[in-house]
Design an enzyme around this catalytic site. Structure first.
Site, PDB file in Angstrom:
ATOM      1  N   THR A 198       0.914  -1.307   0.564  1.00 56.35           N
ATOM      2  CA  THR A 198      -0.158  -0.550  -0.329  1.00 56.35           C
ATOM      3  C   THR A 198       0.754   1.255   0.358  1.00 56.35           C
ATOM      4  O   THR A 198       2.138   1.781  -0.280  1.00 56.35           O
ATOM      5  CB  THR A 198      -1.229  -0.150   1.306  1.00 56.35           C
ATOM      6  OG1 THR A 198      -2.002   1.462   0.908  1.00 56.35           O
ATOM      7  CG2 THR A 198      -0.301   0.148   2.820  1.00 56.35           C
ATOM      8  N   ARG A 199       0.306   2.281  -0.765  1.00 52.97           N
ATOM      9  CA  ARG A 199       0.929   3.300  -0.461  1.00 52.97           C
ATOM     10  C   ARG A 199      -0.413   4.216  -0.072  1.00 52.97           C
ATOM     11  O   ARG A 199      -0.208   5.580  -0.031  1.00 52.97           O
ATOM     12  CB  ARG A 199       1.746   3.877  -1.512  1.00 52.97           C
ATOM     13  CG  ARG A 199       0.595   4.019  -2.995  1.00 52.97           C
ATOM     14  CD  ARG A 199       1.309   3.838  -4.531  1.00 52.97           C
ATOM     15  NE  ARG A 199       1.064   3.583  -5.448  1.00 52.97           N
ATOM     16  CZ  ARG A 199       0.185   4.140  -6.213  1.00 52.97           C
ATOM     17  NH1 ARG A 199       0.009   4.999  -5.918  1.00 52.97           N
ATOM     18  NH2 ARG A 199      -0.416   3.231  -7.374  1.00 52.97           N
ATOM     19  N   HIS A 203      -7.923   2.277   4.727  1.00 49.94           N
ATOM     20  CA  HIS A 203      -9.111   2.285   5.340  1.00 49.94           C
ATOM     21  C   HIS A 203      -9.864   0.878   5.270  1.00 49.94           C
ATOM     22  O   HIS A 203      -9.484  -0.132   5.722  1.00 49.94           O
ATOM     23  CB  HIS A 203     -10.095   2.636   4.674  1.00 49.94           C
ATOM     24  CG  HIS A 203      -9.872   4.044   4.713  1.00 49.94           C
ATOM     25  ND1 HIS A 203      -9.570   5.573   5.437  1.00 49.94           N
ATOM     26  CD2 HIS A 203      -8.585   4.734   3.092  1.00 49.94           C
ATOM     27  CE1 HIS A 203      -8.928   6.417   4.738  1.00 49.94           C
ATOM     28  NE2 HIS A 203      -8.850   6.345   4.081  1.00 49.94           N
ATOM     29  N   HIS A 206      -9.968  -1.946   3.064  1.00 43.70           N
ATOM     30  CA  HIS A 206      -8.105  -2.515   2.924  1.00 43.70           C
ATOM     31  C   HIS A 206      -8.029  -2.998   4.010  1.00 43.70           C
ATOM     32  O   HIS A 206      -7.652  -4.320   4.164  1.00 43.70           O
ATOM     33  CB  HIS A 206      -7.170  -1.278   2.560  1.00 43.70           C
ATOM     34  CG  HIS A 206      -7.896  -1.019   1.811  1.00 43.70           C
ATOM     35  ND1 HIS A 206      -7.851   0.737   1.902  1.00 43.70           N
ATOM     36  CD2 HIS A 206      -7.491  -1.061   0.216  1.00 43.70           C
ATOM     37  CE1 HIS A 206      -7.393   1.397   0.282  1.00 43.70           C
ATOM     38  NE2 HIS A 206      -7.820   0.235  -0.483  1.00 43.70           N
ATOM     39  N   ARG A 292      -7.628  -3.688  -7.455  1.00 44.46           N
ATOM     40  CA  ARG A 292      -8.266  -3.840  -9.200  1.00 44.46           C
ATOM     41  C   ARG A 292      -6.866  -2.005  -9.180  1.00 44.46           C
ATOM     42  O   ARG A 292      -6.484  -1.297  -8.503  1.00 44.46           O
ATOM     43  CB  ARG A 292      -9.607  -2.965  -8.862  1.00 44.46           C
ATOM     44  CG  ARG A 292     -10.758  -3.414  -8.816  1.00 44.46           C
ATOM     45  CD  ARG A 292     -12.051  -3.714  -8.798  1.00 44.46           C
ATOM     46  NE  ARG A 292     -12.449  -1.814  -9.238  1.00 44.46           N
ATOM     47  CZ  ARG A 292     -13.563  -1.916  -9.677  1.00 44.46           C
ATOM     48  NH1 ARG A 292     -14.466  -2.546  -9.720  1.00 44.46           N
ATOM     49  NH2 ARG A 292     -14.046  -0.639  -9.889  1.00 44.46           N
TER      50      ARG A 292
END
Ligand SMILES: [Zn+2]
Length: 387
Positions: A198-199, A203, A206, A292
């Site tokens: 992740t960057r 939330h 996720h 996605r």
């Protein structure tokens, strides 16, 4: 449990190109007399990834055979799957100044010698061809393509050796090499480990995806990229604090490892999804979450391109198992987190916010709905944006 229970590194043994502590001073002294190349931040991060095994089986910057093979068939010349060329571009002037020198020094952006390189070849290349192959576009507005067009015209090939590792990097407590994560996973008795790249802040959507994957695995490697990204409206320090408060409150401590990912973003979408998966395999992950438009930017890639590209490889050629997820959300009628795959209700029942909406709320100090963001996480993000 031993390390042997974990997935094998990509293409063979884990690469370790770090000079031993007792040879370090002599190596640094010798390097000071060599012709030097000054690395950009991206190249510096590539050197770290090469030397510490994140890019196993690569031990250095690509030569022409590997470069050609990566562009045309997403494999090294040896046949091992590899999707992004890791190259060291320099200007013609720098290339000339090196001449036929084999060992050269590599200096980080501050000028400090960090590594040496055994230059085995210099070669020219076609930037537009690389752009089309890797990024699927020659548009200079694409951030990865823009970087490619701006870089030097000559590529230096050869293995690197890390001689001086920065000890003052941010988040040092969360920096683990593949050898370290493998040891840690083995100590915890994990065999099936899922990696999450992740960057962004995590939330509820996720969190749900990570926990769904954790249901079929032993452990989770939360592996955020904290280097330079193109839009840093939330600082890396704030993001790291938000991950920690989330883990402390909502994750079993013995099932999750928070560790930063030192590679630079390329925004190469599908090819970078493969690249990200292989790097996590080297960390010891057996599974990798692909959402996605993974590693995408703008409208350059189709929503599912980064998932479909995995179909181009036999499972045994990749080793790591991709886990594909849809966007997820809280549905009031379902009474829980769901996705379009699992919830039959329409948008009026679903708690969804766009990235822009969330940013606006946080900037104004407004806490998003708890179904969207955990209250503790929201508070860290709000405090961070005010600081
Ligand atoms: Zn529903």
């Amino acid at each position: 449990m031993t390390n042997d229970a974990l997935i094998r590194p990509h293409g063979g043994a884990l690469v370790n190109r770090i000079v031993s502590p007792d040879a370090r001073d002599a190596a640094l002294r010798a390097a000071a007399a060599l012709p030097a190349v000054h690395l950009t931040p991206v190249q510096h991060s590539d050197v770290l990834c090469l030397a510490t095994g994140v890019f196993t089986p690569l031990a250095g910057f690509a030569g022409r055979d590997d470069y050609e093979s990566i562009l045309t068939r997403m494999r090294l010349a040896s046949g091992v799957v590899w999707s992004i060329p890791v190259t060291l571009p320099v200007s013609c002037e720098v290339a000339r100044s090196i001449g036929g020198a084999r060992p050269i020094a590599l200096r980080d952006p501050s000028g400090r010698i960090v590594a040496t390189m055994d230059v085995t070849a210099q070669f020219s290349y076609d930037k537009e061809r690389e752009a089309q192959a890797v990024y699927r576009t020659t548009d200079a507005a694409h951030p990865g393509v823009a970087r490619l067009y701006a870089q030097g015209d000559v590529l230096l090939a050869g293995p690197v050796t890390l001689v001086d590792r920065r000890g003052d990097e941010p988040f040092s407590a969360f920096r683990r090499d593949p050898a370290d994560t493998r040891r840690l996973f083995a100590e915890r008795g994990w065999r099936r480990v899922v990696g999450f790249q992740t960057r962004n802040p995590v939330h509820r959507a996720h969190e749900y995806i990570q926990k769904a994957a954790l249901e079929i695995c032993d452990g989770l490697l939360l592996n955020p990229l904290v280097g330079e990204t193109k839009s840093d409206d939330i600082s890396a320090a704030t993001r790291m604090a938000s991950y920690q408060v989330l883990i402390q409150n909502y994750y079993p401590a013995d099932r999750v490892v928070l560790s930063v990912f030192p590679a630079a973003m390329r925004y190469a979408g599908p090819r970078e999804a493969i690249f990200h998966a292989i790097a996590r395999k080297n960390y010891g992950c057996s599974h990798f979450i692909v959402g996605r438009d993974h590693a995408g930017v703008g409208d350059y890639y189709g929503t599912y391109d980064a998932q479909r590209i995995f179909d181009e490889f036999a499972p045994e050629d990749l080793g790591i198992v991709p886990l594909f997820f849809e966007h997820t959300f809280f549905c009031r009628r379902c009474g829980g987190m769901a996705s379009t795959k699992t919830c039959p209700h329409d948008g009026s029942s679903r708690v969804t916010l766009s990235g822009t909406q969330v940013r606006d709320m946080l900037t104004k100090g407004q806490v998003p709905p708890p179904e969207f963001t955990r209250a503790e996480v929201a508070q860290v993000l709000i405090d961070g944006m005010r600081a």
